[in-house]
Design a protein around this motif. Structure first.
Motif: not given
Length: 317
Positions: A193-204, A217-220
């Motif tokens: 689940d890439g969306q879950a990874n995006m959420a974890k990066v946002a939380a970090y 890569a996430f920002e783009w």
């Protein structure tokens, strides 16, 4: 007329069967045998019935008289004033001639009762064209264009109404900017689940007073708008399989070409078969998982996060 955009698989049944065509009749009486894809208040999108995998055509609604769908149902697009004065035309075959039946006795004019305003309004309402509720089904390699969101379909659900689209463009970027003595994990370890990874990066980012610029890569992907994200490693693997016709066991030129042509025809860039694409799934503080689109293994390789590799965004629909 219609109040909002209505998506479709044609009124010939939600399965969108290609065994019979829809018939678009224009206001100039010309006819088009088609597979209607989408109807909005402004336009009608369709493919020619003779070339269902060809380009998508667009007609203004005001250029269309009516559409007769494959199941025999008809929708009229005449202006309201025309609808009130002329009965909606259907495209059904002309009825067989039958003997005339003696007319019922007419009511003398002197005893006729004028219709009430309410009855007149109800009659006008009954003759107005009903909204067309339609559903769109997609296949791998279809171009997706809904409410300004564009991409190429790279995964579909069993009913073909939902799935994943791939961004038209790609770019070389770092997974993150941390290197050498500053290496770290951020918790983006979900394999599916890439969306879950995006959420974890946002939380970090929030917890560590960091910024999205530390994760290029996430920002783009995020900057593409709501819903776009960097796919997980399993999502990239599935995209690679679908790009090759559903399997990596053989070369499927037709599926690859359909996928790449949809990208090129809409201003995008063909998929790169040989260069690895970054996933959002990290392996450890130093590396993240990547995959490619070719037939030859290895399909998954761990690459340092600070290296530049290809990035594509995805979005669910």
């Amino acid at each position: 007329m219609m109040k909002k955009i209505l998506l479709l698989a044609t009124a010939s049944g939600v399965c969108g069967s290609l065994s019979a065509q829809d018939l678009i009749v224009k206001t100039d009486a010309t006819q088009v045998e088609a597979r209607v894809l989408e109807i909005s208040p402004e336009q009608i999108r369709y493919k020619r019935f003779s070339n269902p995998d060809g380009p998508t055509y667009v007609l203004p609604v005001d250029a269309v008289d009516y559409i007769r769908y494959a199941n025999g149902e008809t929708d009229s697009f005449r202006p309201a004033q025309a609808v009130q004065s002329v009965q909606i035309q259907t495209a059904a075959p002309a009825p067989t001639q039958i003997p005339a039946v003696p007319a019922a006795p007419t009511t003398p004019a002197s005893s006729a009762v004028p219709a009430s305003p309410a009855a007149t309004a109800a009659s006008a309402t009954q003759t107005a064209p009903a909204p067309v509720y339609v559903l769109q089904r997609y296949d791998i390699g279809d171009f997706y264009d809904v409410d300004g969101v564009q991409g190429v379909v790279c995964q579909v659900s069993e009913d073909k109404m939902h799935g994943l689209i791939l961004s038209l463009d790609e770019i070389y970027l770092h997974w993150s900017e941390f290197e050498k003595n500053d290496l770290r994990t951020v918790g983006a370890d979900d394999m599916s689940d890439g969306q879950a990874n995006m959420a974890k990066v946002a939380a970090y980012i929030e917890a560590n007073n960091s910024s999205w610029a530390d994760f290029p890569a996430f920002e783009w992907c995020r900057n593409k708008g709501e819903g776009w994200y960097l796919p997980s490693i399993n999502e990239i693997m599935a995209i690679g399989n679908n790009y090759n016709g559903g399997t990596r066991m053989k070369y499927d030129r037709q599926t690859r070409n359909r996928f790449n042509n949809a990208l090129k025809e809409h201003g995008g860039k063909r998929m790169d078969r040989l260069v690895y694409y970054f996933s959002s799934t990290e392996k450890d503080e130093k590396t993240a998982y990547t995959s490619h689109m070719d037939l030859e293994p290895p399909f998954v390789v761990e690459i340092p996060k600070h290296n530049k590799f290809l990035v594509r965004a995805v979005r669910r629909f």
